[in-house]
Design a protein around this motif. Structure first.
Motif, PDB file in Angstrom:
ATOM      1  N   THR A  24       0.804  -1.223   0.000  1.00 41.12           N
ATOM      2  CA  THR A  24       0.000   0.000   0.000  1.00 41.12           C
ATOM      3  C   THR A  24       0.834   1.268   0.000  1.00 41.12           C
ATOM      4  OG1 THR A  24      -0.082   0.170   2.399  1.00 41.12           O
ATOM      5  CG2 THR A  24      -1.796  -1.188   1.337  1.00 41.12           C
ATOM      6  N   GLY A  25       2.128   1.157   0.280  1.00 43.98           N
ATOM      7  CA  GLY A  25       2.973   2.336   0.415  1.00 43.98           C
ATOM      8  C   GLY A  25       2.940   2.925   1.817  1.00 43.98           C
ATOM      9  N   GLN A  26       2.147   2.322   2.696  1.00 45.34           N
ATOM     10  CA  GLN A  26       2.076   2.797   4.078  1.00 45.34           C
ATOM     11  C   GLN A  26       3.151   2.113   4.919  1.00 45.34           C
ATOM     12  OE1 GLN A  26       0.085   5.355   5.206  1.00 45.34           O
ATOM     13  NE2 GLN A  26      -0.215   5.521   2.991  1.00 45.34           N
ATOM     14  N   GLN A  27       3.503   2.738   6.022  1.00 38.67           N
ATOM     15  CA  GLN A  27       4.618   2.237   6.823  1.00 38.67           C
ATOM     16  C   GLN A  27       4.353   0.888   7.481  1.00 38.67           C
ATOM     17  OE1 GLN A  27       5.671   5.043   9.791  1.00 38.67           O
ATOM     18  NE2 GLN A  27       3.734   4.926  10.879  1.00 38.67           N
ATOM     19  N   TRP A  28       3.110   0.525   7.709  1.00 31.89           N
ATOM     20  CA  TRP A  28       2.816  -0.741   8.377  1.00 31.89           C
ATOM     21  C   TRP A  28       2.544  -1.869   7.387  1.00 31.89           C
ATOM     22  CZ3 TRP A  28       4.229  -1.324  13.123  1.00 31.89           C
ATOM     23  CH2 TRP A  28       4.319  -0.212  13.942  1.00 31.89           C
ATOM     24  N   TYR A  79      17.638   1.920  12.817  1.00 34.69           N
ATOM     25  CA  TYR A  79      16.399   2.551  12.341  1.00 34.69           C
ATOM     26  C   TYR A  79      15.167   1.865  12.906  1.00 34.69           C
ATOM     27  CZ  TYR A  79      19.371   5.142   9.209  1.00 34.69           C
ATOM     28  OH  TYR A  79      20.330   5.977   8.719  1.00 34.69           O
ATOM     29  N   GLU A  80      14.044   2.592  12.854  1.00 40.61           N
ATOM     30  CA  GLU A  80      12.795   2.052  13.395  1.00 40.61           C
ATOM     31  C   GLU A  80      12.237   0.915  12.547  1.00 40.61           C
ATOM     32  OE1 GLU A  80       9.337   4.562  13.285  1.00 40.61           O
ATOM     33  OE2 GLU A  80       9.940   5.449  11.382  1.00 40.61           O
ATOM     34  N   LYS A  81      12.535   0.921  11.256  1.00 41.83           N
ATOM     35  CA  LYS A  81      12.020  -0.097  10.333  1.00 41.83           C
ATOM     36  C   LYS A  81      12.988  -0.239   9.175  1.00 41.83           C
ATOM     37  CE  LYS A  81       9.278   3.505   8.188  1.00 41.83           C
ATOM     38  NZ  LYS A  81       8.114   4.280   8.473  1.00 41.83           N
ATOM     39  N   TYR A  82      12.914  -1.411   8.531  1.00 42.74           N
ATOM     40  CA  TYR A  82      13.812  -1.702   7.416  1.00 42.74           C
ATOM     41  C   TYR A  82      13.004  -2.186   6.223  1.00 42.74           C
ATOM     42  CZ  TYR A  82      17.485  -1.274  10.858  1.00 42.74           C
ATOM     43  OH  TYR A  82      18.322  -0.784  11.820  1.00 42.74           O
ATOM     44  N   ASP A  83      13.467  -1.838   5.025  1.00 40.54           N
ATOM     45  CA  ASP A  83      12.818  -2.231   3.779  1.00 40.54           C
ATOM     46  C   ASP A  83      13.409  -3.564   3.333  1.00 40.54           C
ATOM     47  OD1 ASP A  83      11.948  -2.627   1.176  1.00 40.54           O
ATOM     48  OD2 ASP A  83      12.304  -0.558   0.561  1.00 40.54           O
ATOM     49  N   ILE A  84      12.646  -4.625   3.473  1.00 38.03           N
ATOM     50  CA  ILE A  84      13.170  -5.956   3.174  1.00 38.03           C
ATOM     51  C   ILE A  84      13.252  -6.246   1.682  1.00 38.03           C
ATOM     52  CG2 ILE A  84      12.473  -6.901   5.390  1.00 38.03           C
ATOM     53  CD1 ILE A  84      10.169  -8.288   3.766  1.00 38.03           C
ATOM     54  N   GLY A  88      17.379  -4.530   2.824  1.00 40.13           N
ATOM     55  CA  GLY A  88      17.316  -4.231   4.244  1.00 40.13           C
ATOM     56  C   GLY A  88      17.632  -2.794   4.588  1.00 40.13           C
ATOM     57  N   GLN A  89      17.609  -1.910   3.623  1.00 42.01           N
ATOM     58  CA  GLN A  89      17.887  -0.494   3.888  1.00 42.01           C
ATOM     59  C   GLN A  89      16.777   0.112   4.756  1.00 42.01           C
ATOM     60  OE1 GLN A  89      20.808   1.166   3.051  1.00 42.01           O
ATOM     61  NE2 GLN A  89      21.316  -0.977   2.718  1.00 42.01           N
ATOM     62  N   PRO A  90      16.996   1.310   5.331  1.00 41.48           N
ATOM     63  CA  PRO A  90      15.941   1.919   6.149  1.00 41.48           C
ATOM     64  C   PRO A  90      14.616   1.968   5.390  1.00 41.48           C
ATOM     65  CG  PRO A  90      17.977   3.148   6.371  1.00 41.48           C
ATOM     66  CD  PRO A  90      18.212   2.122   5.288  1.00 41.48           C
ATOM     67  N   GLY A  91      13.530   1.712   6.108  1.00 40.73           N
ATOM     68  CA  GLY A  91      12.203   1.631   5.508  1.00 40.73           C
ATOM     69  C   GLY A  91      11.638   2.985   5.116  1.00 40.73           C
ATOM     70  N   GLY A  92      10.397   2.968   4.680  1.00 40.94           N
ATOM     71  CA  GLY A  92       9.745   4.193   4.243  1.00 40.94           C
ATOM     72  C   GLY A  92       8.242   4.076   4.330  1.00 40.94           C
ATOM     73  N   GLY A  93       7.564   5.018   3.693  1.00 42.53           N
ATOM     74  CA  GLY A  93       6.110   5.038   3.699  1.00 42.53           C
ATOM     75  C   GLY A  93       5.573   5.744   4.925  1.00 42.53           C
ATOM     76  N   GLY A  94       4.286   6.007   4.900  1.00 46.62           N
ATOM     77  CA  GLY A  94       3.671   6.664   6.044  1.00 46.62           C
ATOM     78  C   GLY A  94       3.787   8.167   5.978  1.00 46.62           C
ATOM     79  N   GLU A  95       3.556   8.793   7.117  1.00 45.50           N
ATOM     80  CA  GLU A  95       3.456  10.256   7.140  1.00 45.50           C
ATOM     81  C   GLU A  95       4.712  10.975   7.604  1.00 45.50           C
ATOM     82  OE1 GLU A  95       1.857   8.310  10.762  1.00 45.50           O
ATOM     83  OE2 GLU A  95       1.222   8.174   8.701  1.00 45.50           O
ATOM     84  N   TYR A  96       5.810  10.261   7.847  1.00 46.21           N
ATOM     85  CA  TYR A  96       7.057  10.908   8.262  1.00 46.21           C
ATOM     86  C   TYR A  96       8.246  10.091   7.778  1.00 46.21           C
ATOM     87  CZ  TYR A  96       6.788   7.401  11.972  1.00 46.21           C
ATOM     88  OH  TYR A  96       6.685   6.221  12.665  1.00 46.21           O
ATOM     89  N   GLU A  97       9.420  10.712   7.801  1.00 45.10           N
ATOM     90  CA  GLU A  97      10.651  10.041   7.402  1.00 45.10           C
ATOM     91  C   GLU A  97      11.025   8.985   8.433  1.00 45.10           C
ATOM     92  OE1 GLU A  97      12.461  10.520   4.522  1.00 45.10           O
ATOM     93  OE2 GLU A  97      10.725  11.745   3.972  1.00 45.10           O
TER      94      GLU A  97
END
Length: 149
Positions: A24-28, A79-84, A88-97
């Motif tokens: 969805t492009g959202q952080q969760w 980082y708070e989340k990672y893009d698998i 495995g780089q820092p994640g994205g999506g949602g309303e903030y960096e």
């Protein structure tokens, strides 16, 4: 392990367990992986009486530690989340960096080092190959993150 859990393929991702399989492009959602989810799944599987399931828990822990170590080695931050889906780089999506130095990521890494520290490896061919060196490097990074900038 249940067939549904295995059929979903969530255990096959190299850099961590995705929060969902929805793009969805959202952080969760996919392709982010968050430390609390890794913690719950790994500790749950580790409590199984099945040696095979316990080994799956260890492999998931190994994957998560390597993701954190690799990114920390490149960026000197946790980082708070990672893009698998992106190595495995820092994640994205949602309303903030994506946030650096996140407490639950640091806490889950420390818990995994405590649980599996004698078996984990960073996956590098450097001096950090020994588990105690991996633990020391990640702990030092965590402690340095608390110093004023």
């Amino acid at each position: 392990m249940s067939g549904t859990f295995q059929d979903s393929k969530i255990l096959t991702y190299q850099y961590g367990i995705p929060t969902s399989l929805q793009k969805t492009g959202q952080q969760w959602d996919f392709s982010n992986a968050w430390a609390p989810l890794q913690d719950l799944v790994i500790r749950g599987l580790a409590k199984s009486p099945s040696p095979r399931t316990q080994e799956v828990a260890f492999q998931l822990a190994q994957n998560w530690i390597r993701t954190n170590f690799d990114v920390y080695s490149q960026k000197s931050a946790m980082y708070e989340k990672y893009d698998i889906s992106n190595g495995g780089q820092p994640g994205g999506g949602g309303e903030y960096e994506v946030q650096e130095g996140f407490g639950w990521t640091n806490g889950v890494v420390l818990m995994l080092l405590d649980l599996y520290g004698d078996r984990l490896s960073s996956g590098t061919q450097t001096a950090f190959l020994e588990p105690h060196c991996l633990a020391a490097a990640l702990l030092l990074g965590l402690l340095l993150s608390f110093l004023p900038q």
